[in-house]
Write an enzyme that holds these catalytic residues in place. Structure first.
Site, short mmCIF file in Angstrom:
data_model
loop_
_atom_site.label_atom_id
_atom_site.label_comp_id
_atom_site.label_asym_id
_atom_site.label_seq_id
_atom_site.Cartn_x
_atom_site.Cartn_y
_atom_site.Cartn_z
N GLY A 162 0.81 -1.23 0.00
CA GLY A 162 0.00 0.00 0.00
C GLY A 162 0.84 1.26 0.00
O GLY A 162 0.53 2.20 0.74
N GLU A 187 6.43 8.15 -5.80
CA GLU A 187 6.33 6.74 -5.38
C GLU A 187 7.02 5.88 -6.44
O GLU A 187 6.70 5.96 -7.62
CB GLU A 187 4.83 6.40 -5.28
CG GLU A 187 4.56 5.00 -4.85
CD GLU A 187 3.07 4.62 -5.01
OE1 GLU A 187 2.20 5.51 -5.05
OE2 GLU A 187 2.82 3.41 -5.11
N GLU A 246 14.17 -4.57 -12.38
CA GLU A 246 13.59 -3.48 -13.16
C GLU A 246 13.50 -2.15 -12.41
O GLU A 246 13.32 -1.10 -13.01
CB GLU A 246 12.23 -3.89 -13.73
CG GLU A 246 11.29 -4.46 -12.70
CD GLU A 246 10.00 -4.98 -13.33
OE1 GLU A 246 10.00 -5.28 -14.52
OE2 GLU A 246 9.00 -5.05 -12.59
N LYS A 281 13.66 -9.05 10.88
CA LYS A 281 14.74 -9.43 9.94
C LYS A 281 14.45 -9.07 8.48
O LYS A 281 15.31 -8.51 7.80
CB LYS A 281 15.03 -10.92 10.09
CG LYS A 281 16.34 -11.38 9.47
CD LYS A 281 17.57 -10.91 10.22
CE LYS A 281 17.91 -11.84 11.38
NZ LYS A 281 18.95 -11.30 12.25
N CYS A 338 -20.71 3.55 -19.03
CA CYS A 338 -20.02 3.28 -20.29
C CYS A 338 -20.60 2.03 -20.97
O CYS A 338 -21.70 2.11 -21.48
CB CYS A 338 -18.51 3.20 -20.06
SG CYS A 338 -17.61 3.69 -21.54
N GLY A 388 -22.04 -0.26 -19.62
CA GLY A 388 -23.31 -0.46 -18.92
C GLY A 388 -24.43 0.35 -19.54
O GLY A 388 -25.57 -0.11 -19.68
N HIS A 448 -17.23 8.20 -17.46
CA HIS A 448 -16.91 7.50 -16.21
C HIS A 448 -16.95 8.47 -15.03
O HIS A 448 -15.92 9.05 -14.67
CB HIS A 448 -15.51 6.88 -16.29
CG HIS A 448 -15.41 5.77 -17.27
ND1 HIS A 448 -15.46 4.45 -16.90
CD2 HIS A 448 -15.26 5.78 -18.61
CE1 HIS A 448 -15.36 3.68 -17.97
NE2 HIS A 448 -15.23 4.47 -19.03
N GLU A 467 -17.04 7.84 -12.03
CA GLU A 467 -16.28 7.32 -10.88
C GLU A 467 -14.87 7.92 -10.77
O GLU A 467 -14.29 7.93 -9.70
CB GLU A 467 -16.21 5.79 -10.93
CG GLU A 467 -15.35 5.16 -12.01
CD GLU A 467 -16.06 4.95 -13.35
OE1 GLU A 467 -17.08 5.65 -13.61
OE2 GLU A 467 -15.59 4.12 -14.15
N1 GLN Z 1 -16.25 -1.23 -25.02
C1 GLN Z 1 -17.00 -0.03 -25.02
C2 GLN Z 1 -16.39 1.02 -25.94
O1 GLN Z 1 -15.23 0.99 -26.24
C3 GLN Z 1 -17.16 0.51 -23.62
C4 GLN Z 1 -15.89 0.93 -22.97
C5 GLN Z 1 -15.99 1.13 -21.50
O2 GLN Z 1 -16.90 0.61 -20.86
N2 GLN Z 1 -15.02 1.83 -20.93
O3 GLN Z 1 -17.09 1.91 -26.36
#
Ligand code: GLN
Length: 539
Positions: A18, A143, A152, A192, A384, A386, A510, A512
């Protein structure tokens, strides 16, 4: 004389300790004392960015405002600090080599042999200092991915060694994050492995200034003294990082351990009186002592690995705290959804969230789950892919276009309700070529999303190639699946909502990526609230 102070965070003994959370927690504490802070991550792998990586390999790919596809730790940085990151905040070995090789091809090295030292290390150092030029940061936390001793990681460790000389005394420090394991048979914590990893670091010419020790049990003063003695650090620089019930508690634990004070002292920065963590603490309190509970199904095909949907899960936590509600997330694998699961599980949820994704695996399960949510009026949130699946479900079952599909899944579908954007058609390279980063969206005034955002123009981050096909837009609208958010320049549909349902929203972007502790995302907050109301209405 450098303008910013630098903190380098290395990891020892084991991966997954973490480093990202510790870096973000320290940054939060410094920010709460009034310093401007940013964090960058150096990843030692050869991919130019994680955009082409399967989520099973490396978890979610996080997208910044400026369209960089980055490591998921950048999500933690933004969520903790409420400050935006950019391309410069995530560097990989692939990026470093790409720059050096391009320069070599141009003849920029004037006939010299191009080598790891100094050419690769110079490029690493240049990129570490890029943020110093860009902004007015008091502190830059860097980081270093991977574990000390990995082949690497060597060029990065060597670059840190060189930079520390160049930066001069009191301008940089190294925090080494390590593990102090507990042997239950011996009933003892063991030092250790830490001694060995600090020794490995020393062999590369770096002494750790501070040890942050991950542990499952309290570290006694005896153990701290022992670690200090063997690892060449002061006793007050041995910091315990005990397992926490939530990552959001870590800044508070680090404050109790005085990590920020030790850091400021070593960097010769003023230790101000107060730490402004009120908002943060009340967020954690609401999270730990919720008044309500709901159950949301997260439907996706990468559910075996929680990190694949990191930002969505964190956004639900932020929204849960805002609503004083514990959000239990039930991960549902879209590939195995059948009638029985729809009836026994999905139908009984308080909310359904269909996740983003790529490719055809598991899409029929998503479509079935959406049908159930639509018919039962269960709050539905499609992100997206969804959202695209919600359009397909509606087209098949309400518009009667039986074989409706996305051309991503079936190139020759008779009803391509989701289709490739014109400017994506001739692209063959996979890396960095999607519609990425922040785009504006104009919201229809008489819609639910306009109530939620309370703003006509919003801006959200994207990562996709396919779009709702404009040819079907009118028909979808007429039957109730409204396009209520569009890109003001291109007219592309960014948001849909089903007017007949209480909360049925799909977004092409997105949300989120933009939810933070300080500013939980309005769509997630509203979704959780709707799920809570729905649950109450059932009882
Ligand atoms: N596969 C879909 C697209 O490219 C949705 C992408 C996603 O959900 N980020 O449009």
């Amino acid at each position: 004389m450098s303008k910013s102070k630098f903190i380098f965070v290395t990891g020892g003994v084991s991966s997954s300790l973490g480093k990202g959370i510790i870096s973000a927690s320290l940054a939060k504490l410094l920010q709460a004392r009034g310093f401007s802070v940013t964090i960058q991550k150096f990843d030692p792998y050869i991919n130019v960015d994680p955009g082409t990586l399967n989520p099973y390999e490396h978890g979610e790919c996080y997208v910044t405002e400026d369209g960089a596809e980055t490591d998921l730790d950048l999500g933690h940085y933004e969520r903790f600090l409420n400050v935006k990151t950019s391309q410069a905040n995530n560097v990989t070995t692939g990026k470093v080599y790409q720059t050096v090789i391009e320069k070599e091809r141009k003849g920029d090295f004037l006939g010299k042999t191009v080598q790891v030292i100094p050419h690769i290390t110079n490029e690493i150092k240049r990129r570490i200092r890029l943020l110093e030029e860009k902004g007015s940061f008091d502190v830059i936390i860097t980081e270093i991915g991977g574990t000390v001793g990995d082949i690497e990681s060597l060029p990065y460790i060597e670059s840190v060694r060189q930079l520390r000389w160049e930066l001069g005394k009191n301008n940089s420090l190294v925090i080494h994050l390590t593990l102090v394991p507990y042997l239950s048979a011996a009933k003892e914590l063991k030092t250790k492995p830490t001694q060995h990893s600090v020794k490995t670091l020393m062999e590369s010419g770096i002494t750790a200034d501070i040890l942050v020790c991950r542990t499952e049990h309290e570290i006694s003063d005896d153990i701290k003294n022992k670690l200090a003695l063997f690892c060449n650090v002061e006793v007050d620089s041995v910091i315990q990082s005990i397992d926490a019930s939530t990552i959001y508690e870590v800044p508070l634990l680090m404050k109790n351990e005085k990590l920020d004070q030790v850091v400021l002292k070593k960097l010769d920065l003023k230790i101000s009186n107060g730490t402004n963590l009120e908002k943060w603490s009340s967020f954690v309190d609401r999270l730990k002592f919720p008044k309500n509970k709901i159950k949301i199904g997260l439907i996706g095909k990468y559910v075996e690995l929680q990190d694949s949907y990191k930002s969505i899960l964190e956004s639900l936590i932020h929204a849960g705290s805002e609503n004083e509600t514990q959000v239990e997330v039930v991960s549902i694998h879209s590939e195995y959804i059948d009638e029985k699961q729809i009836k026994n599980e999905i139908c009984k949820l308080d909310g359904v969230l269909v996740a983003p994704g790529f490719g055809s695996r598991g899409i029929e399960g998503k479509i079935e789950a959406i049908k159930c949510a639509r018919e039962e009026n269960i709050p539905f949130f499609g992100i997206c892919l969804g959202m695209q699946m919600a359009v397909i479900e509606f087209s098949r079952n309400i518009l009667g276009l039986k074989d409706a599909n996305s051309t991503e899944m079936e190139e020759n579908t008779p009803h391509p309700v989701i289709a490739l954007m014109e400017n994506q058609k001739n692209i063959t390279n996979k890396g960095g070529t999607m519609r990425l980063g922040s785009w504006e969206c104009k919201i229809e005034s008489n819609s639910k999303v306009s109530e939620i955002y309370k703003s006509e123009i919003i801006s959200e981050r994207h990562r996709h190639r396919w779009e709702l096909n404009d040819n079907y837009r009118d028909e979808l609208n007429k039957k109730g699946l409204k396009s209520c958010g569009t890109n003001p320049e291109t007219g592309l549909v960014e948001i849909i909502e089903l007017s007949s349902n209480d909360w049925f929203i799909g977004v092409q972007f997105h949300p989120e990526y933009k939810s933070t502790v300080e500013c939980p995302h309005p769509l997630f907050v509203s979704f959780v609230k709707a799920c809570l109301n729905y649950k109450k209405s059932k009882n």
